[in-house]
Enzyme design. Structure first.
Site, short mmCIF file in Angstrom:
data_model
loop_
_atom_site.label_atom_id
_atom_site.label_comp_id
_atom_site.label_asym_id
_atom_site.label_seq_id
_atom_site.Cartn_x
_atom_site.Cartn_y
_atom_site.Cartn_z
N GLU A 43 29.37 73.38 3.71
CA GLU A 43 30.15 74.40 4.20
C GLU A 43 31.36 74.00 5.30
O GLU A 43 31.44 72.85 5.26
CB GLU A 43 29.34 75.13 5.40
CG GLU A 43 27.78 75.89 5.06
CD GLU A 43 26.86 76.06 5.98
OE1 GLU A 43 27.09 76.14 7.16
OE2 GLU A 43 25.63 76.25 5.92
N LYS A 75 33.63 73.46 8.27
CA LYS A 75 33.52 73.17 9.65
C LYS A 75 34.52 73.79 10.20
O LYS A 75 35.55 73.12 10.28
CB LYS A 75 33.19 71.73 9.80
CG LYS A 75 33.02 71.16 11.43
CD LYS A 75 32.64 69.84 11.46
CE LYS A 75 32.00 69.59 12.93
NZ LYS A 75 32.85 69.98 13.82
N ASP A 94 36.61 75.23 13.38
CA ASP A 94 36.95 74.57 14.63
C ASP A 94 37.11 75.46 15.61
O ASP A 94 38.24 76.32 15.97
CB ASP A 94 38.46 74.01 14.52
CG ASP A 94 38.89 72.73 15.54
OD1 ASP A 94 37.71 72.42 16.26
OD2 ASP A 94 39.71 72.15 15.21
N TYR A 151 26.51 80.98 10.61
CA TYR A 151 25.82 80.05 9.61
C TYR A 151 24.52 79.39 9.74
O TYR A 151 23.97 78.98 9.00
CB TYR A 151 26.72 78.56 9.47
CG TYR A 151 27.14 78.19 10.90
CD1 TYR A 151 26.28 77.42 11.59
CD2 TYR A 151 28.43 78.29 11.32
CE1 TYR A 151 26.51 77.06 12.80
CE2 TYR A 151 28.83 77.46 12.61
CZ TYR A 151 28.07 76.85 13.24
OH TYR A 151 28.12 76.43 14.46
N LYS A 193 34.45 64.49 8.73
CA LYS A 193 35.62 65.20 9.40
C LYS A 193 36.90 64.55 8.68
O LYS A 193 37.13 63.55 8.00
CB LYS A 193 35.96 64.31 10.78
CG LYS A 193 34.63 64.79 11.68
CD LYS A 193 34.86 65.88 12.51
CE LYS A 193 35.71 65.44 13.74
NZ LYS A 193 35.76 66.50 14.81
N CYS A 238 68.32 53.53 35.69
CA CYS A 238 67.25 54.63 35.65
C CYS A 238 68.21 55.71 34.77
O CYS A 238 69.32 56.00 35.37
CB CYS A 238 67.08 55.27 37.02
SG CYS A 238 66.19 56.95 36.96
N CYS A 247 68.78 58.85 37.59
CA CYS A 247 69.27 58.84 38.80
C CYS A 247 70.46 57.59 39.06
O CYS A 247 71.13 57.43 40.06
CB CYS A 247 68.54 58.82 40.11
SG CYS A 247 67.47 57.45 40.08
N CYS A 257 61.96 53.06 37.86
CA CYS A 257 63.02 53.29 38.53
C CYS A 257 62.61 53.24 40.25
O CYS A 257 61.49 53.46 40.51
CB CYS A 257 63.46 54.88 38.24
SG CYS A 257 64.46 55.59 39.85
N CYS A 300 64.41 59.86 43.33
CA CYS A 300 64.90 60.06 41.70
C CYS A 300 64.48 61.54 41.32
O CYS A 300 63.20 61.76 41.64
CB CYS A 300 64.33 58.98 41.05
SG CYS A 300 64.60 59.32 39.25
S1 IVH Z 1 25.51 73.49 11.85
C1 IVH Z 1 22.03 71.45 13.53
N1 IVH Z 1 27.65 74.45 10.64
O1 IVH Z 1 30.26 71.84 14.49
C2 IVH Z 1 23.29 71.94 13.04
N2 IVH Z 1 28.16 73.55 12.53
O2 IVH Z 1 29.63 68.92 15.47
C3 IVH Z 1 24.46 72.29 13.76
N3 IVH Z 1 30.21 73.88 13.46
O3 IVH Z 1 28.06 72.41 17.40
C4 IVH Z 1 25.47 73.14 13.65
N4 IVH Z 1 31.19 74.89 11.47
O4 IVH Z 1 29.76 74.32 16.95
C5 IVH Z 1 27.24 73.81 11.65
N5 IVH Z 1 29.24 75.38 9.27
C6 IVH Z 1 28.94 74.87 10.23
C7 IVH Z 1 29.79 74.51 11.27
C8 IVH Z 1 29.42 73.93 12.53
C9 IVH Z 1 31.33 74.55 12.78
C10 IVH Z 1 30.42 73.28 14.61
C11 IVH Z 1 29.14 73.69 15.57
C12 IVH Z 1 28.38 72.41 15.85
C13 IVH Z 1 29.45 71.47 15.67
C14 IVH Z 1 28.98 70.11 15.75
#
Ligand code: IVH
Length: 673
Positions: A114, A116, A118, A230, A318, A412, A415, A430, A435
């Site tokens: 999935e 992630k 932000d 999710y 990440k 500086c 000044c 400085c 200043c």
């Molecule tokens: S699963 C036990 N799925 O990422 C499972 N988390 O670093 C925990 N997050 O606290 C979460 N997208 O806030 C999951 N598709 C996704 C996500 C996701 C963003 C965030 C979530 C979690 C953090 C973990």
């Protein structure tokens, strides 16, 4: 009341719900915003006349009338875990190996990948099919109740669609996901904030998290928040087979499920999908900072299990920080509040992770030489921790012909005073404490978020006010209210934003002593040291009169702090400004609860388990404020064990030593006494 009205009300609710779903989940609006408003107004009118017809899932009920006074703590019935981060293919191979080691030999494992998102994670509770409560993650065990704000998010169903057939009974359940702000909405919000002289949000994530903690749901409802769900949790989790099935059920129930997820049969496929998702990153309308890889089978997830704070059946991969190319137009030297002179790259503006950047600190001359940075260079930049931009490298092949090595300034740059370089430091300073660069730096720090937190009084305004000689010392900020007419005349400032600014200046007077002390910007006195000094001396006059030995005898405060504090208060100008700030009503005393004769006085406490109405820190503070002591190990000297839910081994130890045990209810009773 006629049947006709009831029919119309039902019809209007259906139209509005459909539109909200099309707009926020499918992102395909079916009617214009004006039409939506007209339907909503009509529904409001009917409901106002016939309040007995209002139902909790009516779209009019998304926005509550009351302000949230405090976000109450809520214990998560199932802890909200976080994910272990991985950054490269090796880490992912390791993850896959460990997953398979936990299962039978040759057992098949498939994964769901999935995106992630932000944003800010959220847990929403449904009871009898209706939304009941929503809480932030907090520390994973106890979060904060943000129900009123979450209800304003139009892709969150107030009631689940009962016509949908699901493979298990579904009344009471929890869904979890991520609240986010899409990039376009975030940009528009920041543009509006510039106009109103408000501080800008650094990125969509901060903006979503900040909005979620606002007190007025009416304002929240106008912010472009959205949510991706999710996770589905049932009381009887044996009913759930796979994560893929959960996502499908959630989607069928009209929750907003991110369509970008993929099934993979082995780790090689997983790696391909990770790269594929990374390449989609820039084309998405929301920000992602990686992908999440989850074992698909819920049964296998249970066998694999979790370590303290994170599951072993899922991992985050990440992405590297976002990078961009740009060019350095000029390298300037900036004087900070301590007098340190630092080089800054003035760059051609470029959009990077949520905002346009045009300046990046180069730290010091050594750093410039190490990376061989010059004016005119084409460079690669990225945002460290996705907030502060930094120069990663120089494309030396594209360097202009006549480029020259950067030389540090001899005087500086603000000044013109002498410069000195302490032997043990790379930085240059400085020498002139008057200043203008230093003065501006001190004022910027004073007004900043962790200090007096004066909304609207940022770098640009401070620059303007100092240049126009409206402010020089901290106390001048509080005299601005008498200069409103003068300020309004500045081209950029409308009456409304000046009013907002003056209000936040007044509001800042309520900041506690520890924040005021931090705001003064005494060298080496960060927010932690300021809190310790304020807690110990309770009154600025006692701190002013304290000698160095007394200050450095406070645990964790050393000789640099004590000599710096002493030096600061030996300066008459500083003392005069403090006197003037006192007269403006700033707090120079820490409120301390009377401890004499309290139940807590001179008693030693140990804390264990999860408390409902307190965090560990807040319970500890309550005890120490009343003259008690908190330690972490149970021994014969412990007077009480304050015991929350799911206590650890400390409870057994306390029982074996016959230490008295307090539950939270009893603890609260003593607090009230
Ligand atoms: S699963 C036990 N799925 O990422 C499972 N988390 O670093 C925990 N997050 O606290 C979460 N997208 O806030 C999951 N598709 C996704 C996500 C996701 C963003 C965030 C979530 C979690 C953090 C973990």
């Amino acid at each position: 009341m006629s049947d006709k009205i009831l029919k119309r009300i039902k019809e209007l609710r259906k139209i509005i719900k459909k539109h909200e779903y099309n707009y926020y989940v499918l992102t395909q609006p079916s009617i214009s915003d004006q039409e939506y408003d007209i339907f909503m107004k009509e529904l409001e009118k009917h409901e106002e006349k016939n309040p007995q017809l209002i139902t909790p899932d009516s779209p009019t009920q998304r926005v509550g009338k009351d302000l949230t006074k405090e976000f109450k703590p809520v214990e998560h019935s199932v802890p909200m875990l976080s994910l272990t981060n991985t950054y490269n293919e090796n880490d992912l191979w390791d993850f896959d190996r460990k997953v398979r080691e936990a299962l039978l030999e040759n057992e098949k494992v498939s994964y769901v990948i999935e995106m992630k998102i932000d944003g800010a994670s959220i847990s929403i509770n449904y009871k009898n099919g209706y939304i009941n409560s929503a809480a932030t993650r907090g520390d994973g065990t106890v979060g904060e109740d943000v129900t009123a704000n979450v209800k304003t998010i139009k892709s969150v169903p107030l009631k689940i669609n009962s016509n949908v057939k699901v493979p298990f009974p579904l009344n009471d359940f929890i869904v979890r996901g991520e609240i986010f702000m899409d990039i376009e909405g975030f940009k528009e919000l920041n543009e509006e904030r510039v106009k109103n002289g408000k501080k800008l949000f650094a990125n969509p994530r901060n903006s979503a998290a900040g909005t979620l903690k606002m007190q007025d749901p009416k304002i929240v409802s106008k912010r472009p928040l959205n949510i991706f769900i999710y996770t589905l949790l049932l009381n009887n989790s044996n009913k759930l087979q796979t994560q893929e099935q959960n996502l499908k059920v959630l989607k069928d129930l009209d929750f907003n499920v991110n369509p970008n997820y993929k099934m993979c049969e082995n780790i090689d496929e997983v790696l391909d999908v990770c790269h594929q998702f990374e390449s989609m990153r820039d084309s998405l309308s929301y920000e992602i900072d990686g992908v999440v890889i989850k074992v698909n089978s819920i049964k296998q997830q249970k066998i694999i299990g979790s370590i303290a704070k994170s599951p072993k059946w899922a991992v985050a991969y990440k992405f590297k920080a976002k990078q961009e190319f740009t060019r350095i137009k000029k390298i300037t030297w900036q004087v900070g509040r301590t007098g340190a002179i630092t080089p800054v790259a003035e760059m051609e503006p470029v959009f990077l992770s949520g905002s346009t950047v045009s300046r990046a600190t180069l730290h010091n001359i050594d750093e410039i030489y190490r990376k061989d940075i010059r004016e005119g260079d084409k460079i690669v930049i990225e945002k460290g921790g996705d907030v502060i931009p930094k120069v990663v490298s120089v494309i030396t092949e594209e360097r202009p012909n006549k480029s020259k090595k950067v030389l540090p300034p001899k005087k500086c740059p603000v000044c013109g005073s002498e410069i000195y370089k302490p032997e043990e430091e790379v930085a240059i300073y400085c020498v002139n404490s008057e200043c203008v660069g230093q003065i501006k730096g001190k004022l910027i720090h004073f007004a900043s978020r962790g200090a007096m937190d004066i909304e609207g009084l940022g770098e640009a305004l401070i620059d303007l006010f100092v240049e126009e000689k409206l402010i020089h010392n901290f106390d001048d900020i509080y005299s601005l209210k008498n200069k409103k007419e003068e300020i309004i005349k500045f081209e950029r400032l409308g009456e409304k934003s000046v009013d907002n600014l003056l209000n936040s200046i007044e509001e800042s007077k309520t900041k506690p002593f520890s924040k005021v002390l931090f705001a003064l910007g005494i060298r080496y006195v960060g927010s932690g040291a300021a809190k310790k000094l304020a807690d110990y001396f309770l009154d600025i006059d006692k701190l002013i009169n304290a000698d160095e030995d007394k200050i450095s005898s406070i645990p964790e405060l050393g000789p640099s702090i004590s000599s710096s504090v002493n030096g600061y208060f030996s300066n008459d100008i500083n003392l005069k400004v403090i006197e003037s700030l006192k007269n403006y009503g700033l707090n120079f005393k820490e409120e301390k609860i009377e401890t004499k004769g309290s139940f807590f006085t001179e008693k030693t406490f140990v804390l264990t388990g999860t408390l409902i109405d307190h965090t560990r820190e807040s319970a500890g503070e309550e005890i120490t404020n009343r003259g008690g002591k908190v330690t972490s190990i149970v021994s014969k000297k412990t007077d009480y064990l304050l015991c929350g839910k799911n206590p650890g081994s400390k409870l057994k130890k306390a029982e074996s030593l016959s230490v008295a045990i307090l539950n939270e209810k009893e603890f609260k009773k003593y607090l009230e006494k």
